[in-house]
Write an enzyme that holds these catalytic residues in place. Structure first.
Site, short mmCIF file in Angstrom:
data_model
loop_
_atom_site.label_atom_id
_atom_site.label_comp_id
_atom_site.label_asym_id
_atom_site.label_seq_id
_atom_site.Cartn_x
_atom_site.Cartn_y
_atom_site.Cartn_z
N ASP A 450 80.79 29.96 50.59
CA ASP A 450 82.07 30.19 51.24
C ASP A 450 82.73 31.39 50.54
OD1 ASP A 450 84.42 29.69 52.79
OD2 ASP A 450 85.30 28.74 51.02
N ASP A 648 84.53 25.09 48.54
CA ASP A 648 85.60 24.43 47.80
C ASP A 648 86.61 23.69 48.67
OD1 ASP A 648 86.84 26.66 48.96
OD2 ASP A 648 88.30 26.81 47.33
N ASP A 652 84.49 22.94 54.24
CA ASP A 652 83.11 23.12 53.77
C ASP A 652 82.37 21.79 53.67
OD1 ASP A 652 83.45 25.92 53.35
OD2 ASP A 652 84.50 25.49 51.48
#
Length: 760
Positions: A450, A648, A652
Site C-alpha cells: 500500500d 496499514d 487493506d
C-alpha cells in the site's frame, strides 16, 4: 422498487442484481421454513443462496480451518484432521470456550506431570541414592496416581480425536498422540497392577518392572500447550472480523414524514432517507440527496485527506462525516454493504490457508500405519517363534516399538523452532502471528505494498510555498496558518504545523467560514484571506497566474492549494505525504533478493505514479477499492506468484488476508494487524528483509528437527523389534526405547535454540 402484496414480497434493483425481501407468505411461496429466520424480512439471496456461498441468516455455521469443505451447524472437531471447528464468521463478542477448556486441562497436567517427570528422571539418574529414600514400587504407585488424571481427563480430547481418525480412516497427529500415550500409559499401568506377567529379564535390580508414566504425562502436557497456543492464535484471527464488525454504527437516523427517528441499523431498507450530522458515521452505502460535506474515507481508501461530497455522490457505510450535514438515500444494506463484503473477504481468505501442521499430519498418515504394522509384526513373530515366555516377550517388544515411535519429538519439531523464531523476530521489531507466515515468507517472489502509511508516513506535511509577485513566502504561510487554525481538515493541520515549525507566529482569525468541497476563508489582521481549490478561486473571480506551478505540483503527487489576500492571488502551498526515509533502501534490497514490488493504492493515479517512479516500483495499480485490492492479489496468485501484501489500514484487510503472507505496519489499524500474519512494529519495510532471512533459517531448522525426530525412531524400531536378537542375543528394553525417544526430543530442543543466535 416493486411490491407484490399477495406474496408479502418486495424487490429492489441495484446494478445488475435484483434483491428480494419477504415476509411469512413469501417464505411459504419459496418453500422456506419461517422458524429459521428471526427477522420478518430477509434477503432471499442470503436465504436461498446466490451461488456465492452465503449462509442462512440466524444460523451459525462451523467449518474446519484446514478443510473448508467440512461444514457443521454446531461446534465440534473435524473428522479429517481433528482440529476444532470455528465459526464461518466470528461473532461480535469473543466466546472461545474451547480455549478456556484446553487451558484448564493444560495447567492441571503441568501441576501433575512435573512431579511425575522429576521422580522418573531422578530414579534413572540416581538409582542407588533414590532407593535409600523411597522404594521403586512406591514411586511407581505415586506416578500411576498422578499420571492417571493427566491421561484420562487432560488427554481425553486427544483420545476422542484419535478414535475418530481411526473410525473415519483419516490417520493424523492425534492418532499418533493417542497411540503413543495410550500404549505407554497402559503398559505402565499393567506393570504396576499386574507385574507378575513380565519375565525376570525385564525387571530391575529390586524385581520391579520399569514404568514410563513420565513419557505419557509429558506428551499430554506438551500437546496441550500446542493446542492452547493454536487456539489463542486463531482467536486473534477472529478478532480481525470482530474489529471490522465494530466499525459500523449501531443505529441510523431515518427521516419519516419530515421527522427524524433513530432506528436499529438492521431495520434500514434500500430507498430509506437518512440524515447524517457532522461527526457521525455513515450508516450504510448510499447516495447524497441533500447537502454537502467532506467525508473521511480513510478506512476504505487508506488516504488521510477527506473526500468532498455533494448531491449525487456515493457514500460508503462506516466512513465518518465531516463538518457538513447531509441527507442520503440508502442503496445497499446488510450483507450488500462494502463493509460486509470486506468482512466476508477477510473471513474467506483466512479460511483458505492451511496451517503448517498439515505437514506433520501428512507424514503421520504414512508413519502411523507403518509403526502399527511394525509393532504387529513384532508381536506376531515373537509370539510364534520367540523364546519362552513367548507372549511376554512379544508384548514387551511390541511395546518397545510403539514407545520408541512415540510422537513427542515429532510434536516438538515444528513448535520449538517456531517459538524460538518468534522470540528472535520480536527483538528486531518483526512479529509473526502464526507458523505458516514463517514457513512461506522466504518463498515470496512478489511484494504488494500500500502507499499511504506503508511507503509513506501517512500524514500530510507542508512541502513548499510558492509566492506570487508582490508577496513573500513567509507572510503567505503565516496568514494561511492563522486562517487554518480554525479548521479540522487534515491539510489544515499540515499547514499550521509547517508554519509553526518555521518559527512563524500565528494570530487569531475572525469571521472564519468553511465551504465544503472548496476551502476556507476569514479575516486575519483586518485582511480577507482565503485558501482553497480551483473551484473556490473561480467563485472568487481570482486570476490564476500560478496555474502552471499548481499543475506541476499535482503531477508530482502533491496537493496544491491557492491562497488569496484581499481577493488577490498571493501564492500556492503544496502539501504531500512524504516517503519514509527507510523505504528506498528496503525496496533496493528486495529487488536484489529477486522480489517484484507492486504498489496497490486507493490514491489517485497521478500521485501513485509519481511515488512509484521515485522509488523504482515495478508495477503501480491505483484508484482501487478494498475488494479490488483482493482481486489484484488473486490475479498475481493465478499467475503462479507467491504474494506478500504490506498495508496499514482497514481498506487493506481483505488483501492482507488473501495474500499468502499479510504484513501489517505496527503504526496502522488494529484490523490490519489482526488480518496479517506478520506485523512490523516500527512500520519499517526493512523488517520484511529481516523476516525473509529469519524465515529461511527457521525452515532449515524445522527440516533438521524433523530429521532428528524420525532418525532415532527409524533406526530404533528394528532394534526394538529384536532384529539383533538372533545374532547377538540383544533386546531393546522399553527403558532404552524411552531414552532414545527422549534423546530425540533433547536434540530437537537444542537445535531449535540455535535460532537465537541467527544474525538478521
Amino acid at each position: 422498487m416493486s411490491v407484490q402484496p399477495g406474496a408479502n414480497q418486495s424487490s429492489y434493483e441495484y446494478g445488475s442484481k435484483t434483491y428480494h425481501f419477504c415476509g411469512a407468505a413469501c417464505l411459504e411461496k419459496f418453500k422456506l421454513a419461517p422458524e429459521k429466520f428471526a427477522a420478518s424480512t430477509a434477503p432471499i439471496a442470503d436465504v436461498v443462496g446466490d451461488g456465492a456461498g452465503q449462509s442462512s441468516p440466524g444460523v451459525t455455521e462451523y467449518i474446519c480451518p484446514m478443510h473448508p469443505e467440512i461444514v457443521r451447524n454446531a461446534p465440534g472437531s473435524c473428522p479429517i484432521c481433528g482440529m476444532a471447528l470455528e465459526p464461518r464468521v466470528p461473532a461480535a463478542a469473543e466466546d472461545n470456550r474451547e480455549l478456556v477448556n484446553m487451558r484448564r486441562r493444560f495447567w492441571l497436567s503441568v501441576a501433575l506431570a512435573v512431579p511425575v517427570v522429576v521422580a522418573g528422571m531422578a530414579d534413572l539418574a540416581f538409582p542407588e541414592t533414590f532407593e535409600r529414600v523411597v522404594s521403586t514400587t512406591s514411586i511407581g504407585w505415586l506416578q500411576f496416581i498422578l499420571t492417571t488424571p493427566v491421561v484420562l481427563w487432560c488427554g481425553l480430547p486427544f483420545f476422542e480425536r484419535g478414535w475418530r481418525s481411526i473410525v473415519n480412516r483419516s490417520l493424523n497427529m492425534f492418532t499418533l498422540i493417542a497411540l503413543g500415550v495410550g500404549i505407554g500409559y497402559t503398559y505402565s499401568a499393567v506393570a504396576i497392577l499386574i507385574p507378575g506377567i513380565f519375565p525376570s529379564s525385564f525387571r530391575g535390580p529390586g524385581g520391579d518392572v520399569p514404568v514410563y508414566f513420565e513419557a505419557a504425562a509429558s506428551i499430554v502436557t506438551l500437546v496441550l500447550l500446542g493446542q492452547v497456543l493454536e487456539l489463542r492464535a486463531r482467536g486473534r484471527t477472529g478478532a480481525a472480523i470482530r474489529a471490522l464488525l465494530g466499525l459500523a454504527p449501531k443505529t441510523a437516523r431515518k427521516i419519516i414524514d419530515g421527522r427524524d427517528e433513530d432506528i436499529p441499523l438492521d431495520q434500514v431498507r434500500p430507498g430509506d432517507l437518512l440524515r447524517i450530522r457532522p461527526g457521525e458515521k455513515v450508516p450504510v452505502d448510499g447516495t447524497v440527496v441533500e447537502g454537502a460535506s467532506s467525508v473521511d474515507e480513510s478506512m476504505v481508501t487508506g488516504e488521510p485527506i477527506p473526500v468532498e461530497k455533494h448531491q449525487g455522490d456515493r457514500l460508503i457505510g462506516a466512513t465518518i462525516n465531516g463538518t457538513g450535514a447531509i441527507v442520503m438515500r440508502a442503496d445497499r444494506v446488510g450483507a450488500e454493504t462494502l463493509l460486509a463484503q470486506i468482512v466476508r473477504l477477510v473471513a474467506d481468505a483466512q479460511r483458505s490457508r492451511a496451517p503448517i501442521q498439515k505437514l506433520a499430519d501428512t507424514v503421520a498418515g504414512y508413519f502411523v500405519p507403518g509403526v502399527i504394522a511394525a509393532a504387529a509384526v513384532t508381536f506376531a513373530v515373537w509370539a510364534m517363534v520367540g523364546p519362552e515366555p513367548r507372549m511376554a516377550h512379544a508384548l514387551i517388544n511390541a511395546v518397545a516399538v510403539l514407545i520408541i515411535a512415540c510422537p513427542c519429538a515429532l510434536g516438538l519439531a515444528t513448535p520449538m523452532s517456531i517459538m524460538v523464531a518468534m522470540g528472535k523476530s520480536a527483538t528486531v521489531g518483526v512479529l509473526f502471528k502464526n507458523a505458516e507466515a514463517i514457513e512461506i515468507m522466504h518463498k515470496i517472489d512478489t511484494l504488494v505494498v500500500d502507499k499511504t502509511g506503508t511507503l509513506t508516513e501517512g500524514k500530510p506535511k507542508l512541502v513548499s510555498v510558492n509566492a506570487a509577485s508582490g508577496f513573500e513566502e513567509k507572510e503567505i504561510l503565516r496568514l494561511a496558518g492563522s486562517l487554518e487554525r480554525g479548521s479540522e481538515h487534515p491539510l489544515a493541520g499540515a499547514i499550521v504545523i509547517g508554519a509553526e515549525s518555521r518559527g512563524l507566529t500565528l494570530v487569531s482569525c475572525e469571521d472564519f467560514a468553511s465551504t465544503p468541497g472548496m476551502g476556507v476563508s476569514g479575516t486575519v489582521e483586518g485582511r480577507k484571506v482565503a485558501l482553497g481549490n480551483l473551484a473556490m478561486m473561480k467563485q472568487l473571480g481570482v486570476e490564476l497566474e500560478l496555474a502552471s506551478i499548481a499543475e506541476k505540483i499535482r503531477s508530482e503527487g502533491q496537493t496544491a492549494m491557492f491562497v488569496t489576500v484581499d481577493r488577490k492571488l498571493a501564492g500556492v502551498v503544496a502539501v504531500a505525504d512524504p516517503i519514509k526515509a527507510t523505504t528506498p533502501e528496503a525496496i533496493r534490497q528486495l529487488h536484489e533478493d529477486g522480489v517484484k514490488v507492486v504498489m496497490l493504492t486507493g490514491d489517485s493515479a497521478v500521485t501513485a505514479r509519481a511515488v512509484g517512479k521515485k522509488l523504482g516500483i515495478d508495477e503501480v495499480v491505483a484508484e482501487v477499492l478494498p475488494d479490488q485490492k483482493a482481486d489484484v492479489i488473486k490475479r498475481l496468485q493465478h499467475e503462479g506468484r507467491v504474494v506478500a501484501m504490506a498495508g496499514d489500514g482497514v481498506n487493506d484487510a481483505p488483501a492482507l488476508a488473501q495474500a499468502q503472507v499479510g504484513i501489517a505496519m505496527g503504526t496502522g489499524t488494529d484490523v490490519a494487524m489482526e488480518s496479517a500474519g506478520v506485523t512490523l512494529v516500527k512500520g519499517d519495510l526493512q523488517g520484511i528483509v529481516r523476516a525473509r532471512l529469519l524465515s529461511r533459517a527457521t525452515m532449515a531448522n524445522i527440516r533438521q528437527n524433523l530429521f532428528f525426530a524420525f532418525v532415532y525412531n527409524a533406526l530404533g524400531i528394528p532394534v526394538a523389534a529384536g532384529i539383533f536378537y538372533p545374532l547377538f542375543g540383544l533386546l531393546l528394553s522399553p527403558i532404552i526405547a524411552a531414552a532414545a525417544m527422549s534423546f530425540s526430543s533433547v536434540s530437537v530442543v537444542g537445535n531449535a535454540l540455535r535460532l537465537r543466535n541467527v544474525t538478521i
